[in-house]
Design an enzyme around this catalytic site. Structure first.
Site, PDB file in Angstrom:
ATOM      1  N   GLU A   1       0.853  -1.146   0.126  1.00 36.21           N
ATOM      2  CA  GLU A   1      -0.049   0.004   0.073  1.00 36.21           C
ATOM      3  C   GLU A   1       1.066   1.196  -0.115  1.00 36.21           C
ATOM      4  O   GLU A   1       1.578   1.471   0.834  1.00 36.21           O
ATOM      5  CB  GLU A   1      -0.805   0.052   1.115  1.00 36.21           C
ATOM      6  CG  GLU A   1      -2.105  -1.059   1.166  1.00 36.21           C
ATOM      7  CD  GLU A   1      -2.764  -0.975   2.439  1.00 36.21           C
ATOM      8  OE1 GLU A   1      -3.788  -1.830   2.758  1.00 36.21           O
ATOM      9  OE2 GLU A   1      -2.628   0.027   3.281  1.00 36.21           O
TER      10      GLU A   1
ATOM     11  N   ASP B   1      -6.107   8.608  10.813  1.00 42.96           N
ATOM     12  CA  ASP B   1      -4.725   8.120  10.982  1.00 42.96           C
ATOM     13  C   ASP B   1      -4.438   8.608  12.442  1.00 42.96           C
ATOM     14  O   ASP B   1      -4.620   9.731  12.733  1.00 42.96           O
ATOM     15  CB  ASP B   1      -3.731   8.693   9.766  1.00 42.96           C
ATOM     16  CG  ASP B   1      -3.888   7.937   8.778  1.00 42.96           C
ATOM     17  OD1 ASP B   1      -3.669   6.592   8.799  1.00 42.96           O
ATOM     18  OD2 ASP B   1      -4.164   8.254   7.730  1.00 42.96           O
TER      19      ASP B   1
END
Lengths: 403, 275
Positions: B51, B62
């Site tokens: 990724e 995040d």
């Protein structure tokens, strides 16, 4: 576009106002966002919900707020008659409580015991902390570090009310960063927590919910002006950060074609300088914080930090319904710099004996031009959405006065 | 159309009775050259799928490690076009390892969905995970992807019930990324026993491989997850290696450190052979 016939369909089933709005959230939050929408639809049909809110609006918040003829300001500009909708007289000193009350009542229906909120100027944080104290709910307020510093009185107020303040240091430490952190908390504590969003933005159904709760401003103002003047105003005006006070004032007038809807964005040091918070006048459509709307962003789609002397307007986006109203041409959006807002703050204080918050001072700064444009037979309402006590220290600093 | 690179990666792992290792890195952190070296090191040390994180100023899903990584990448000027160019450079050397672009909607929206889909396809990117494009909002991108053979990789979470899993599966391809904890990346650690049933449910409903991520940092954790899923995603732990390299100024140390971690994780995953 004939809004008179089509307005009621916005937002549509996908939470869109034309091309704006939507539900751009992480998958973790999707079930909750859908549940909130379902619960809100039920609450709206429930007379007990409306009755509880009405009772608290009347006896706790102090609604209806007065509609006041600003006689000396009107004389000063020599144009249209200027009325103030006095939402700064609400309990906690701003319009924010209209919405907090509604959302916290929704949270209680959903069985959530922990309320989180983001705040810029601290008004939404104070209003949320206030309602949480009233109902004995845990309250956590996310606030950018920069704002914690420039809004100290409100920080102390929230602590007195029992709220926990989480200073946010990421980014520039302002409202946008506080909202990121609130979203991170929400993702983490999704089972127990209700996110009380302070402005008419965020994922659907928030823009609709906040608009509906804030529309009490416009409904009252419309009835009051009809009673006082026997006719509708020619224009209604409000400042815009995310746009909750403005949409609350505008919405009940949208079907009245003769009424101009005028929002005033914060131009900071000037739109040409890049140091501003005018998403409509200086941004372009993008996706942030759950909705598609106008944003301040780079060519590469990175978000640009907003700038405004007013912490409450210091946000790089705007509620999606305003983006839509602007694109279909139903509302007009002007802007006002820090310096112009400071001048208007002092003018209003001297002429009317009302210290406005720096946020509505932005709208006051543009009211003269509109009043002149409408002429002496004109009639207008400006939403005085907050009082300026919280800003006294930052205004003193800006004017170079040591208090 | 033949088998996609993503399908190939899962087929190879199935042939070896093991789960896949999905490794995440933030493109441009600490710089693009280091990211290229890291891509190669990850591949050489057993990462089956990579990724490639695209930085964004406001990464609302995040935790601290990836937030900081994104800010470091942005600080040295990394743009979405650079991330795509990095993928293209890797693809010149490697026609097998799937590359998934992971990021947020606004930079992609800003470039234009069609321009992005064309560029990604041309660069040899295999699909994307756009965190804030749930099924309700990704239709325009999905259509463009289908025409170009790219995969729309969706997220499932602890809040995903069977009804929602059906929605998440609609139009999904490649695999489903199961977020093991309610929370942000890098925070907390998941209990495999608590999510095993849900992972199996998502796999049954979607008919796709399911990879589990969020909060998986060590070999031991990866091994536990490998027992209940088709793949294990590790992100923050790799990103922290790039952070260390940035902090010490020794950028060249990043790729070997990430490679060593991949090797350790892969050995742990391989130790859990499936029946």
């Amino acid at each position: 576009m004939d809004l008179r016939n089509t307005w009621d369909k916005w937002p549509d089933a996908n939470g869109r106002f034309g091309e704006f709005g939507g539900r751009y959230v992480a998958e973790t939050l999707m079930p909750l966002v859908l549940e909130l929408e379902a619960e809100y639809r039920k609450a709206r049909q429930d007379p007990a919900f409306a009755a509880e809110m009405q009772d608290l609006w009347t006896h706790y918040v102090g609604r209806p707020s007065p509609l006041y003829f600003a006689e000396r300001l009107t004389g000063h500009f020599g144009g249209a008659k200027i009325y103030f909708k006095r939402d700064e007289l609400n309990h906690t000193g701003a319009h924010k409580i209209n919405n907090c009350l509604g959302q916290v009542l929704l949270a209680r229906r959903m069985g959530k015991k922990r309320i989180i909120a983001e705040t810029g100027a601290g008004q939404h944080g104070v209003a949320t902390a206030t309602i949480c104290a009233r109902f004995g709910l845990e309250c956590v307020v996310f606030m950018g570090e920069t704002d914690v510093e420039r809004q100290k009185p409100n920080v102390f107020r929230m602590r007195l009310l029992g709220a926990k303040i989480v200073p946010v240091s990421s980014g520039t430490g302002t409202l946008k960063d506080a909202m990121n952190e609130a979203l991170r908390d929400w993702v983490t504590n999704v089972e127990t927590t209700f996110y009380c969003i302070g402005t008419a933005a965020g994922p659907h159904p928030y823009p609709e919910i906040v608009r509906d709760f804030q529309s009490v401003i416009g409904r009252e103002a419309r009835a009051q002006i009809l009673e006082r003047e026997g006719r509708l105003p020619d224009a209604v005006m409000a400042c815009i950060g995310g746009g909750s006070n403005a949409i609350g004032l505008f919405h009940p007038f949208i079907d009245d074609e003769g009424v101009r809807l005028i929002g005033v964005e914060a131009a900071g040091h000037g739109i040409g300088t890049g140091m501003h918070a005018a998403a409509l006048n200086g941004g372009r459509p993008g996706i942030l914080h759950g909705n598609r709307t106008y944003l301040l962003q780079t060519e590469d789609g990175q978000i640009i930090d907003a700038h405004s002397i007013s912490a409450g307007l210091d946000y790089p986006g705007i509620g999606p319904e305003h983006a839509f109203l602007r694109d279909v041409g139903r509302a007009e959006y002007l802007s006002c710099t820090d310096d112009e807002a400071l001048a208007a703050f002092q003018l209003c204080t001297r002429l009317e004996g009302i210290i406005p918050a720096l946020e509505p001072a932005h709208a006051i700064a543009r009211v003269g031009e509109v009043a002149k444009d409408l002429g002496r037979t004109g009639l207008m309402i400006l939403n005085l959405c907050g009082r300026g006590d919280k800003d006294v220290f930052s205004v003193a600093k800006a004017l170079g006065v040591d208090v | 159309m033949g088998r996609t690179r993503i399908e190939g990666a899962f087929a190879r792992a199935r042939g070896e009775n093991r789960a896949v290792l999905v490794a995440y890195l933030m493109a441009g952190d600490p710089d693009l050259e280091t990211s290229y070296a890291a891509l190669c090191a990850l591949r050489d040390n057993g990462a089956d799928i990579i990724e490639l994180g695209a930085p964004f100023t406001d990464p609302m899903a995040d935790g601290a490690a990836i937030q900081k990584a994104g800010l470091r990448a942005l600080a040295n000027g990394t743009k979405l076009t650079d991330v795509i160019a990095l993928a293209a450079r890797f693809r010149e050397e490697d026609q097998t390892t799937p590359l998934i672009l992971m990021g947020y909607a606004n930079p992609v929206h800003s470039m234009g969905y069609e321009t992005f889909a064309d560029a990604a396809s041309k660069a040899g990117i295999d699909g994307s995970i756009i965190v804030d494009l749930p099924p309700e909002e990704d239709a325009p991108l999905r259509e463009l992807y289908t025409q170009r053979g790219l995969s729309v990789i969706r997220l499932a979470t602890p809040t995903t019930d069977e009804h929602r899993a059906a929605k998440v599966s609609e139009g999904a391809s490649g695999f489903i990324y199961f977020v093991a904890v309610t929370g942000v990346t890098g925070a907390g650690s998941a209990d495999p026993a608590a999510i095993a049933g849900q992972v199996a449910m998502v796999k049954r409903v979607s008919g796709l491989p399911v990879c589990v991520g969020f909060g998986v940092k060590s070999g031991a954790q990866a091994a536990e997850m490998a027992k209940i899923a088709d793949g294990v995603v590790v992100g923050s732990a790799f990103v922290e290696k790039a952070g260390d390299a940035h902090a010490t100024g020794r950028f060249k140390a990043a790729a070997p450190a990430m490679g060593a971690l991949a090797r350790e994780l892969r050995a742990a995953i391989d130790s859990v052979r499936k029946a």
